[in-house]
Design a protein around this motif. Structure first.
Motif, PDB file in Angstrom:
ATOM      1  N   LEU A 112       0.834  -1.205   0.000  1.00 16.35           N
ATOM      2  CA  LEU A 112       0.000   0.000   0.000  1.00 16.35           C
ATOM      3  C   LEU A 112       0.865   1.250   0.000  1.00 16.35           C
ATOM      4  O   LEU A 112       1.851   1.334   0.732  1.00 16.35           O
ATOM      5  N   LEU A 156      -3.461   0.090  -8.491  1.00 17.06           N
ATOM      6  CA  LEU A 156      -4.840   0.552  -8.358  1.00 17.06           C
ATOM      7  C   LEU A 156      -4.864   1.808  -7.502  1.00 17.06           C
ATOM      8  O   LEU A 156      -4.506   1.773  -6.316  1.00 17.06           O
ATOM      9  N   CYS A 157      -5.274   2.940  -8.094  1.00 14.48           N
ATOM     10  CA  CYS A 157      -5.305   4.228  -7.392  1.00 14.48           C
ATOM     11  C   CYS A 157      -6.754   4.604  -7.070  1.00 14.48           C
ATOM     12  O   CYS A 157      -7.590   4.698  -7.983  1.00 14.48           O
ATOM     13  N   LEU A 160     -11.694  -3.657   1.888  1.00 20.59           N
ATOM     14  CA  LEU A 160     -10.280  -3.335   1.692  1.00 20.59           C
ATOM     15  C   LEU A 160      -9.420  -3.788   2.865  1.00 20.59           C
ATOM     16  O   LEU A 160      -8.251  -4.136   2.680  1.00 20.59           O
ATOM     17  N   LEU A 180      -0.848  -6.894  -6.831  1.00 19.41           N
ATOM     18  CA  LEU A 180      -1.581  -5.639  -6.646  1.00 19.41           C
ATOM     19  C   LEU A 180      -0.785  -4.672  -5.790  1.00 19.41           C
ATOM     20  O   LEU A 180      -0.280  -5.036  -4.720  1.00 19.41           O
ATOM     21  N   HIS A 181      -0.677  -3.427  -6.261  1.00 14.59           N
ATOM     22  CA  HIS A 181      -0.200  -2.338  -5.410  1.00 14.59           C
ATOM     23  C   HIS A 181      -1.316  -1.310  -5.321  1.00 14.59           C
ATOM     24  O   HIS A 181      -1.760  -0.761  -6.331  1.00 14.59           O
ATOM     25  N   LEU A 182      -1.783  -1.064  -4.101  1.00 16.35           N
ATOM     26  CA  LEU A 182      -2.900  -0.167  -3.861  1.00 16.35           C
ATOM     27  C   LEU A 182      -2.384   1.210  -3.463  1.00 16.35           C
ATOM     28  O   LEU A 182      -1.516   1.334  -2.589  1.00 16.35           O
TER      29      LEU A 182
END
Length: 395
Positions: free
Chosen positions: A52, A144-145, A162, A173-175
């Protein structure tokens, strides 16, 4: 509704009939006069090795612009959602999530598309499990922004979804969460595991050399180094404040007079702060912020002493959580120590608060505030001096 795998037409037709606002899936446009802030891009790049990245700062600090500009240089596909209050509905959130992922990686995450088309959602644990497995099955990393994440209220089940996603993060995934305050998510858990990258107000504040570059790009006015230094010091690196100051500079040749006005809060900055910050706060929060403006710096005990009647019950229990629990406390406050005990307001915001306090309070009411501070300072157990500024109220 079940969508055949690799059936782009079926899913895109579903999105069109759902009347989703497709512009919410587009990153903010980057202006030609943007200053490329390499140090922040490096910080964002570092986050790609974590689960994150949290970009958290008050209004006007250039959060969305930074992430949008950085995303242009990222080799991985980037999915973007500009959130609003209506997206707190879990079904709508999933619709936009499916659309954003499909925009970045067409044909990916079939289970997510099925969930978006389902008339009835499964229990949140099952929903999270299917989403995690789907994202983990990607053959490349997805960034994902989620912009304006502060607009999702704390009671929304989106936070629960979340939270589960972050407890069992998909490898691919990088949030990136972008908002004006920290979300109610298990960030502490990620910190302990070194799996969160944080970009805060102190990072986003413009350095003096960045102020000079931005000034060169936005105005043809010749300004010497001393004026740039004063601008930097008065505005404290606030991106919106700098642009407002530069706008004012275009309309005057008297930069010395402008700097004097800036110390009192130029009208554009005051209008921005009034609209974006103060006017959107509940009445109790607004009153507490006004009272706290008499302090040059403050801590939980001081806030409690002058704001106790205005604080909600859960925020007036004492202890270090008081300042953090105060509604609006994340707005233009600057931490002064590593323990999160002492704070001060951003200069321009404090000037506005004090002006509003004087305009809306009598001299007697303001005098009562100062007397309360004096009583606190005289207590035997008091471990600090009360630093406050004098203000005169209306007669």
């Amino acid at each position: 509704m079940q969508f055949p795998r690799n059936s782009q037409f079926s899913f895109r037709h579903y999105l069109s009939v759902m009347h989703l606002i497709r512009t919410k899936l587009h990153r903010p446009r980057v202006l030609e006069d943007i200053v490329c802030r390499g140090r922040l891009h490096t910080l964002m790049d570092r986050g790609l090795e974590t689960t994150l990245t949290l970009v958290s700062a008050p209004a006007g600090y250039g959060k969305s612009v930074l992430v949008s500009h950085w995303a242009d240089s990222v080799v991985d596909p980037v999915a973007w959602i500009s959130l609003d209050e209506s997206d707190s509905d879990l079904t709508q959130f999933l619709d936009y999530l499916a659309a954003a992922v499909d925009e970045a990686l067409p044909g990916a995450c079939p289970a997510l598309k099925d969930l978006a088309g389902a008339g009835h959602l499964p229990p949140i644990e099952h929903l999270a499990g299917r989403l995690i497995n789907d994202l983990d099955g990607l053959d490349r990393r997805l960034v994902l922004c989620l912009d304006d994440f502060h607009r999702i209220p704390p009671t929304s089940t989106v936070h629960e979804l979340l939270s589960l996603l972050l407890e069992h993060p998909p490898r691919q995934l990088h949030l990136v969460l972008i908002g004006r305050r920290d979300p109610p998510l298990p960030i502490w858990m990620l910190r302990a595991a070194s799996m969160v990258n944080e970009v805060r107000m102190q990072d986003l504040r413009f350095l003096e050399e960045e102020v000079a570059e931005l000034l060169t790009k936005t105005t043809s006015t010749a300004v010497d180094a001393e004026v740039i230094r004063q601008l930097h010091d008065e505005v404290e690196g606030w991106a919106a404040g700098l642009r407002l100051a530069f706008l004012a500079m275009r309309r005057t040749q008297d930069t010395e007079r402008l700097l004097t006005q800036l110390r009192g809060g130029i009208q554009q900055a005051q209008d921005y702060l009034l609209h974006e910050v103060l006017s959107q706060q509940p009445v109790q929060s607004r009153q507490c912020l006004l009272r706290a403006s008499i302090f040059r710096r403050f801590c939980p005990a001081l806030i409690k002493a002058v704001c106790a009647p205005e604080l909600p019950a859960e925020a007036s229990t004492g202890g270090g959580e008081t300042v953090g629990s105060l509604p609006g406390s994340e707005l233009f406050t600057i931490g002064l120590d590593a323990h999160g005990e002492w704070f001060r307001f951003h200069q321009l915001f404090q000037q506005l608060l004090r002006a509003e306090l004087v305009a809306t309070s009598t001299q007697g009411e303001i005098a009562d505030l100062h007397r309360a501070c004096q009583r606190l300072a005289r207590r035997p157990e008091s471990r600090f001096r009360v630093h406050r500024a004098r203000a005169r109220g209306k007669r």
